[in-house]
Write a protein that holds these residues in place. Structure first.
Motif, PDB file in Angstrom:
ATOM      1  N   ILE A  98       0.931  -1.218   0.062  1.00 32.98           N
ATOM      2  CA  ILE A  98       0.000   0.233  -0.066  1.00 32.98           C
ATOM      3  C   ILE A  98       0.868   1.150   0.050  1.00 32.98           C
ATOM      4  N   ASP A  99       0.762   2.028  -0.906  1.00 28.59           N
ATOM      5  CA  ASP A  99       1.496   3.342  -1.263  1.00 28.59           C
ATOM      6  C   ASP A  99       0.742   4.364  -0.157  1.00 28.59           C
ATOM      7  N   ALA A 100       1.267   4.235   1.184  1.00 28.38           N
ATOM      8  CA  ALA A 100       0.788   5.171   2.025  1.00 28.38           C
ATOM      9  C   ALA A 100       1.930   6.369   2.377  1.00 28.38           C
ATOM     10  N   ARG A 101       1.421   7.602   2.757  1.00 25.16           N
ATOM     11  CA  ARG A 101       2.182   8.667   3.171  1.00 25.16           C
ATOM     12  C   ARG A 101       1.727   9.159   4.505  1.00 25.16           C
ATOM     13  N   LEU A 102       2.725   9.683   5.362  1.00 23.62           N
ATOM     14  CA  LEU A 102       2.546   9.982   6.753  1.00 23.62           C
ATOM     15  C   LEU A 102       2.749  11.424   7.165  1.00 23.62           C
ATOM     16  N   LEU A 103       1.776  12.070   7.808  1.00 30.38           N
ATOM     17  CA  LEU A 103       2.346  13.468   8.068  1.00 30.38           C
ATOM     18  C   LEU A 103       2.058  13.517   9.667  1.00 30.38           C
ATOM     19  N   LEU A 104       3.066  13.938  10.298  1.00 29.29           N
ATOM     20  CA  LEU A 104       3.024  14.096  11.746  1.00 29.29           C
ATOM     21  C   LEU A 104       2.616  15.386  12.137  1.00 29.29           C
ATOM     22  N   LEU A 105       1.570  15.861  12.058  1.00 25.67           N
ATOM     23  CA  LEU A 105       0.944  17.376  12.072  1.00 25.67           C
ATOM     24  C   LEU A 105       1.062  17.897  13.568  1.00 25.67           C
ATOM     25  N   GLY A 106       1.846  18.748  13.527  1.00 33.08           N
ATOM     26  CA  GLY A 106       2.042  19.674  14.850  1.00 33.08           C
ATOM     27  C   GLY A 106       3.188  19.084  15.859  1.00 33.08           C
ATOM     28  N   ALA A 107       4.017  17.962  15.146  1.00 35.89           N
ATOM     29  CA  ALA A 107       5.088  17.639  15.953  1.00 35.89           C
ATOM     30  C   ALA A 107       6.330  18.479  15.826  1.00 35.89           C
ATOM     31  N   GLY A 108       6.413  19.323  14.913  1.00 35.69           N
ATOM     32  CA  GLY A 108       7.922  19.838  14.702  1.00 35.69           C
ATOM     33  C   GLY A 108       7.975  21.059  15.429  1.00 35.69           C
ATOM     34  N   ASP A 109       8.028  20.649  16.597  1.00 39.08           N
ATOM     35  CA  ASP A 109       8.353  21.816  17.667  1.00 39.08           C
ATOM     36  C   ASP A 109       9.840  21.986  17.695  1.00 39.08           C
ATOM     37  N   GLU A 110      10.354  23.427  17.634  1.00 37.01           N
ATOM     38  CA  GLU A 110      11.671  23.607  17.419  1.00 37.01           C
ATOM     39  C   GLU A 110      12.342  23.061  18.702  1.00 37.01           C
ATOM     40  N   GLU A 111      11.842  23.161  19.837  1.00 39.61           N
ATOM     41  CA  GLU A 111      12.581  22.745  21.197  1.00 39.61           C
ATOM     42  C   GLU A 111      12.584  21.397  21.206  1.00 39.61           C
ATOM     43  N   ARG A 112      12.141  20.465  20.406  1.00 39.73           N
ATOM     44  CA  ARG A 112      12.223  19.203  20.766  1.00 39.73           C
ATOM     45  C   ARG A 112      12.987  18.410  19.431  1.00 39.73           C
ATOM     46  N   GLY A 113      13.908  19.283  19.091  1.00 36.99           N
ATOM     47  CA  GLY A 113      15.055  18.862  17.943  1.00 36.99           C
ATOM     48  C   GLY A 113      15.364  17.503  18.232  1.00 36.99           C
ATOM     49  N   HIS A 114      16.069  17.005  19.360  1.00 39.10           N
ATOM     50  CA  HIS A 114      16.455  15.646  19.486  1.00 39.10           C
ATOM     51  C   HIS A 114      15.567  14.522  19.324  1.00 39.10           C
ATOM     52  N   TYR A 115      14.262  14.883  19.665  1.00 40.04           N
ATOM     53  CA  TYR A 115      13.272  14.025  19.556  1.00 40.04           C
ATOM     54  C   TYR A 115      12.694  13.952  18.382  1.00 40.04           C
ATOM     55  N   LEU A 116      13.035  14.827  17.429  1.00 42.07           N
ATOM     56  CA  LEU A 116      12.562  14.953  15.822  1.00 42.07           C
ATOM     57  C   LEU A 116      13.540  14.029  15.193  1.00 42.07           C
ATOM     58  N   ASP A 117      15.033  14.265  15.703  1.00 41.72           N
ATOM     59  CA  ASP A 117      16.136  13.386  15.260  1.00 41.72           C
ATOM     60  C   ASP A 117      15.716  11.961  15.394  1.00 41.72           C
ATOM     61  N   GLU A 118      15.399  11.735  16.515  1.00 43.65           N
ATOM     62  CA  GLU A 118      14.883  10.093  16.650  1.00 43.65           C
ATOM     63  C   GLU A 118      14.004   9.716  15.897  1.00 43.65           C
ATOM     64  N   LEU A 119      12.997  10.419  15.544  1.00 40.98           N
ATOM     65  CA  LEU A 119      11.769   9.911  14.604  1.00 40.98           C
ATOM     66  C   LEU A 119      12.241   9.945  13.491  1.00 40.98           C
ATOM     67  N   TRP A 120      13.447  10.821  12.718  1.00 35.25           N
ATOM     68  CA  TRP A 120      13.832  10.582  11.513  1.00 35.25           C
ATOM     69  C   TRP A 120      14.653   9.325  11.245  1.00 35.25           C
ATOM     70  N   ASP A 121      15.443   9.166  12.274  1.00 37.29           N
ATOM     71  CA  ASP A 121      16.562   8.127  12.474  1.00 37.29           C
ATOM     72  C   ASP A 121      15.393   6.834  12.308  1.00 37.29           C
ATOM     73  N   GLU A 122      14.402   6.680  13.008  1.00 36.38           N
ATOM     74  CA  GLU A 122      13.628   5.495  13.096  1.00 36.38           C
ATOM     75  C   GLU A 122      12.979   5.402  11.801  1.00 36.38           C
ATOM     76  N   ALA A 123      12.685   6.508  11.119  1.00 34.14           N
ATOM     77  CA  ALA A 123      11.916   6.373   9.809  1.00 34.14           C
ATOM     78  C   ALA A 123      12.873   5.893   8.580  1.00 34.14           C
ATOM     79  N   ARG A 124      14.100   6.458   8.817  1.00 30.97           N
ATOM     80  CA  ARG A 124      15.117   5.936   7.907  1.00 30.97           C
ATOM     81  C   ARG A 124      15.644   4.434   8.061  1.00 30.97           C
ATOM     82  N   ARG A 125      15.592   4.016   9.289  1.00 30.64           N
ATOM     83  CA  ARG A 125      16.020   2.547   9.796  1.00 30.64           C
ATOM     84  C   ARG A 125      14.694   1.608   9.086  1.00 30.64           C
ATOM     85  N   GLN A 126      13.488   2.192   9.104  1.00 34.98           N
ATOM     86  CA  GLN A 126      12.548   1.547   8.623  1.00 34.98           C
ATOM     87  C   GLN A 126      12.252   1.461   6.989  1.00 34.98           C
ATOM     88  N   GLY A 127      13.053   2.656   6.387  1.00 37.44           N
ATOM     89  CA  GLY A 127      12.909   2.404   5.019  1.00 37.44           C
ATOM     90  C   GLY A 127      11.645   3.479   4.595  1.00 37.44           C
TER      91      GLY A 127
END
Length: 378
Positions: A225-254
């Motif tokens: 299934i060609d699905a796309r994902l938007l994490l709406l409202g999660a991009g808080d500048e003060e949570r840069g470390h957490y966002l890095d974790e999410l991107w790392d996880e997304a890359r790990r899962q392709g």
């Protein structure tokens, strides 16, 4: 009309979130009914729309967990003595404590103290302040049950359930964003074009289930299934470390190339209406789950974990969207079903913004009708 009320609402800040939206909705209703509305907070991006509806904002950083916050006890007491409000309405724990201590030092006429329990906070002395209002508003039956379970000394008679609601005119069934918005959205998020859009609205905090959404996205792609994902409202500048974790996880899962993370946006209605499936995957139970009702009001299906306020809303309005907490396999199976065979949702008659506003103002009038001298703190 009876004599206008003066109401002061207290919260940490006015950036984004359900507490903030409820504050603005009540402020708007107060002004429209001819009452005086004041909000005290550390400010934020929602101050401008608050002022635009006729309320007054007072800058007080009541939510910072620091000994310096205690200096605002005197500031708040002076504000109460100056404004002589009928009601002070605390919507968060630290502002409620500051208010409680400010009221304790007042002599003669004191405002009534009302609280709203917006969240399922860890039970204990610190959280108990939210149960000390003369009247305690619970935003769902889930919250009311939680308060009664963990604070048995609280009288059930002073608890009043007033569900958060949606504006059915704004979140109208079958609403479709116009072509101009769709073009702009495609330009903002080109990686989301071409597939079935999944949207998980929520702040950038681990408890909102962003990692679970990324895993779901990977499972959908594995199922073809060609699905796309938007994490709406999660991009808080003060949570840069957490966002890095999410991107790392997304890359790990392709799936990093079919995912986007946005800061809080003002076009939530359009994004939800544009989505094939709205997700609510909080690993900690939510107090209410307003975006569940907003999406369903638009006629969009919602998939979420069956606990807390989200489970309460789904069981009532869209039971096929409720899956057991943490069951990633059931989550993926149900998502595949909802995407391959999109359900036709009938209009729901859920709690409305207008009903929430009317019930809250009625509560204010009832409380303010009691004797004012020495009331509100005991």
């Amino acid at each position: 009309m009876s004599q206008p009320l003066r109401v002061v609402q207290l919260l940490p800040a006015l950036e984004s979130g359900g507490v903030e939206r409820s504050t603005l909705e009540i402020a708007e209703a107060l002004v429209e009914a001819g009452h005086h509305s004041v909000v005290a907070s550390a400010g934020g991006r929602l101050v401008e729309p608050l002022l635009a509806t006729g309320s007054t904002h007072v800058d007080l950083d009541l939510g910072r967990k620091s000994p310096w916050t205690l200096r605002h006890i005197v500031s708040l007491r002076r504000l109460f003595e100056q404004l002589e409000p009928d009601i002070v309405h605390a919507r968060s724990r630290l502002p409620a404590w500051v208010c409680w201590w400010a009221l304790a030092g007042m002599r003669g006429r004191r405002p009534h103290f009302v609280t709203t329990v917006h969240g399922l906070n860890s039970p204990g002395h610190y959280s108990s302040i939210m149960t000390r209002g003369e009247r305690v508003i619970c935003v769902s039956e889930t919250v009311r049950d939680y308060v009664l379970q963990h604070y048995p000394e609280v009288s059930a008679r002073k608890l009043q359930t007033i569900p958060r609601g949606v504006d059915p005119d704004h979140f109208s069934h079958g609403y479709v964003p116009d072509a101009e918005w769709r073009d702009r959205f495609a330009q903002d998020f080109p990686q989301l074009a071409g597939g079935r859009l999944l949207t998980l609205p929520g702040r950038g905090t681990r408890l909102k289930g962003h990692a679970e959404a990324i895993t779901l996205l990977a499972r959908l792609h594995a199922a073809g299934i060609d699905a796309r994902l938007l994490l709406l409202g999660a991009g808080d500048e003060e949570r840069g470390h957490y966002l890095d974790e999410l991107w790392d996880e997304a890359r790990r899962q392709g799936v990093a190339d079919v995912m986007a993370i946005s800061p809080p946006r003002s076009d939530v209605r359009e994004v939800l209406a544009h989505s094939a499936l709205v997700l609510q995957l909080s690993t900690k139970p939510e107090a209410f789950g307003r975006t569940v009702l907003e999406a369903l009001s638009l006629g969009r299906p919602v998939l979420g974990f069956d606990h807390g306020g989200v489970g309460e809303q789904l069981r009532e309005w869209f039971p096929q969207g409720a899956v057991p907490l943490g069951d990633a396999t059931r989550l993926a199976v149900r998502a595949i079903e909802l995407l391959r065979f999109p359900p036709r949702l009938a209009p729901i008659k859920g709690p409305t913004k207008a009903a929430m506003q009317a019930s809250t103002l009625a509560l204010y009038r009832e409380v303010a009708g009691h004797a004012l001298v020495g009331a509100g703190h005991g």
